[in-house]
Design an enzyme around this catalytic site. Structure first.
Site, short mmCIF file in Angstrom:
data_model
loop_
_atom_site.label_atom_id
_atom_site.label_comp_id
_atom_site.label_asym_id
_atom_site.label_seq_id
_atom_site.Cartn_x
_atom_site.Cartn_y
_atom_site.Cartn_z
N ASP A 119 0.69 -1.13 -0.21
CA ASP A 119 -0.01 -0.17 -0.31
C ASP A 119 1.06 1.50 0.30
O ASP A 119 0.38 2.35 -0.30
CB ASP A 119 -0.91 -0.38 1.34
CG ASP A 119 -1.81 -1.12 0.53
OD1 ASP A 119 -2.20 -1.49 0.06
OD2 ASP A 119 -2.08 -1.61 2.17
N GLU A 141 3.10 5.76 -2.58
CA GLU A 141 3.94 6.96 -3.56
C GLU A 141 4.03 7.32 -5.03
O GLU A 141 3.81 8.33 -5.65
CB GLU A 141 5.38 6.46 -3.79
CG GLU A 141 5.97 7.37 -3.64
CD GLU A 141 7.34 6.46 -3.11
OE1 GLU A 141 8.41 6.58 -4.01
OE2 GLU A 141 7.93 5.54 -2.63
#
Length: 520
Positions: A194, A199
């Site tokens: 995740d 990002e």
């Protein structure tokens, strides 16, 4: 054969005589056993595959093979083509499968190949060139191995070209997306957990806003959607985003969804403090219990993945509650409810209808009519809370198959705001256990859930009570509290768990955007 006329032939599959039909209008390939003369009607053993779930079609090399006995005697020289397809397995898993069709004539074989390929070329949603980010450190450190063994062969089979970047540090993918020419790609694929997805999301959304001249620090600024889709190959510790969107955290399943061009719209929440963007959130924004877990686990990275279990147990036993004020604007445009037990699915009616009503609200605002936020009434909830959670999706994972909010929708322009008020440790444990079974986790007097499109939270700093008798007693007895319910200790402030990252701001403003960010 015309463009929309069905194609039907008698071919051989696994040395069995079969009737094979291709209906372009329905975009469906079917075959069934037909031992007698003619094609016959399909029976209960008929097999079918939508054209949208065919990966590719190729001519089969039969050189060096001999078919001079048995059922192949009537063929002087057999010709064959192989259909590579998706096979749906249990628990939402997809598997790569293939079936070979044998033809008695070369012209018939080429006709089938040409017709199938023409239908596949019309599927314009499929990616041709992808940018792949691999996190070699996330989860159990198997990201590169998972990609090379389970994903790369499928991309090659589907004639998808890739450019691969193995990340070397935190924010490597985000920084790359700000610098690279991303116009040449059909999508971005992240191999990791995740955190890796978050990002890549921040890099893609941030780059899109920068190119469009949008001030991301302005809470009311409308976000511009990115034309690129984000694909997820699960290789993390929880893989909540992947599990909530695909229904499983299986790498081959995710790769096949990418290959066939599947996509889902996804809401994005902006988190601001004093007109400064802190982060974007797509899954969980949690204060109190989940914030304390992620904050404590960050200090114990040396423990590996077991740190989440350790910090979870420690946080549960601490049983801290936090005082503050939650203000929220209900999502009047949505057609569903957090408790209607209707999960989000591909082609979801709730998401489509909610999106339509949300766009109508925006049009009224653009044409000078009253803004929905000015007409609708803000709700205010004050008190002491064990946890405050805002979910843009179900947040399901293998440990919690239903998730924190089973009926949360991916693309309805809203978030489910869950308030867990101060209660006993036993009742809180009952609430947590509900996440692992089919029970209704909102069916408690101390739990409130609202579907919102914007909310604010301000924590109340702990008052200095050392001068009072009660304050002196608490100081002497440490964490022993006399408040009811027992063993619920009021602490000044917690941290926010924003998709697995720590935010320490005691006051935030959150707004949900339907920006058509799509996952693949």
């Amino acid at each position: 054969m015309g463009a929309a006329e069905p194609l039907r032939s008698v071919l051989w599959v696994k040395q069995q005589r079969c009737a094979v039909s291709l209906d372009p209008a329905r975009a469906l390939l079917r075959w069934w056993r037909s031992p007698g003369p003619g094609a016959g009607a399909p029976g209960a053993d008929a097999c079918s595959v939508p054209i949208s779930e065919i990966i590719t079609v190729e001519e089969t090399d039969i050189n060096g093979k001999h078919y001079t006995s048995g059922k192949w005697q009537k063929m002087e020289k057999p010709y064959a083509f192989t259909v590579h397809r998706v096979r749906r397995a249990r628990q939402h898993r997809w598997r790569w499968a293939q079936v070979t069709f044998w033809c008695p004539e070369e012209q018939l074989c080429h006709l089938w190949l040409q017709t199938l390929r023409e239908l596949l070329e019309k599927l314009t949603s499929r990616p041709k060139h992808l940018l792949v980010f691999i996190n070699p450190f996330g989860g159990k450190g198997q990201g590169k191995r998972i990609y090379e063994r389970k994903v790369a062969p499928l991309f090659t089979l589907a004639s998808i070209t890739t450019e691969i970047i193995v990340t070397e540090r935190a924010n490597h993918a985000k920084e790359s997306l700000y610098e690279l020419n991303i116009d040449k790609y059909d999508g971005i694929v992240c191999v990791g957990g995740d955190g890796m997805f978050s990002e890549v999301l921040h890099g893609l959304v941030g780059r899109t806003q920068r190119d469009a001249g949008v001030d991301q620090d302005q809470p009311r600024a409308a976000l511009v959607p990115s034309p690129l889709r984000i694909g997820i190959i699960p290789a993390g510790s929880t893989d909540c985003v992947c599990y909530s969107t695909v229904g499983t955290n299986d790498a081959e399943t995710s790769a096949l969804h990418i290959v066939v061009g599947d996509s889902l719209p996804m809401d994005v929440s902006s988190v601001h403090h004093n007109s400064t963007l802190l982060r974007y959130s797509v899954s969980l924004l949690g204060y109190g219990f989940y914030g304390d877990i992620i904050k404590d686990s960050e200090q114990k990275r040396w423990m590996g993945l077991v740190r989440y279990d350790f910090s979870g147990l420690k946080t549960f036993l601490s049983h801290h509650c936090y005082e503050g004020t939650v203000s929220f604007l209900p999502a009047q445009h949505t057609v569903g409810s957090p408790r209607d037990r209707k999960p989000c699915r591909a082609g979801c009616f709730v998401c489509r209808q909610s999106k339509r009503q949300l766009e109508e609200e925006r049009k009224r605002s653009l044409y000078g009519l009253e803004s929905a936020e000015e007409v609708e009434e803000w709700k205010v909830v004050c008190g002491q809370f064990l946890a405050i959670n805002a979910t843009n999706m179900s947040c399901a994972c293998p440990r919690s198959p239903q998730g924190l909010s089973p009926a949360a929708h991916l693309g309805d322009g809203s978030s489910d705001l869950i308030l867990i008020r101060k209660c006993s440790r036993f009742n809180f444990l009952r609430f947590l256990v509900r996440h692992t079974n089919q029970g209704d986790q909102f069916d408690f007097t101390f739990v409130e859930v609202y579907r919102v499109k914007k909310f604010q939270f301000v924590s109340k700093p702990a008052e200095d009570k050392d001068g009072s008798a009660r304050g002196r007693g608490k100081k002497r007895l440490g964490q022993l509290c006399s408040d009811r319910p027992p063993c619920c200790c009021a602490v000044s402030s917690s941290a926010w768990n924003c998709d697995g990252e720590v935010l320490s701001s005691p006051a935030i403003e959150v707004r949900v955007f339907f920006v058509k960010t799509r996952t693949i």
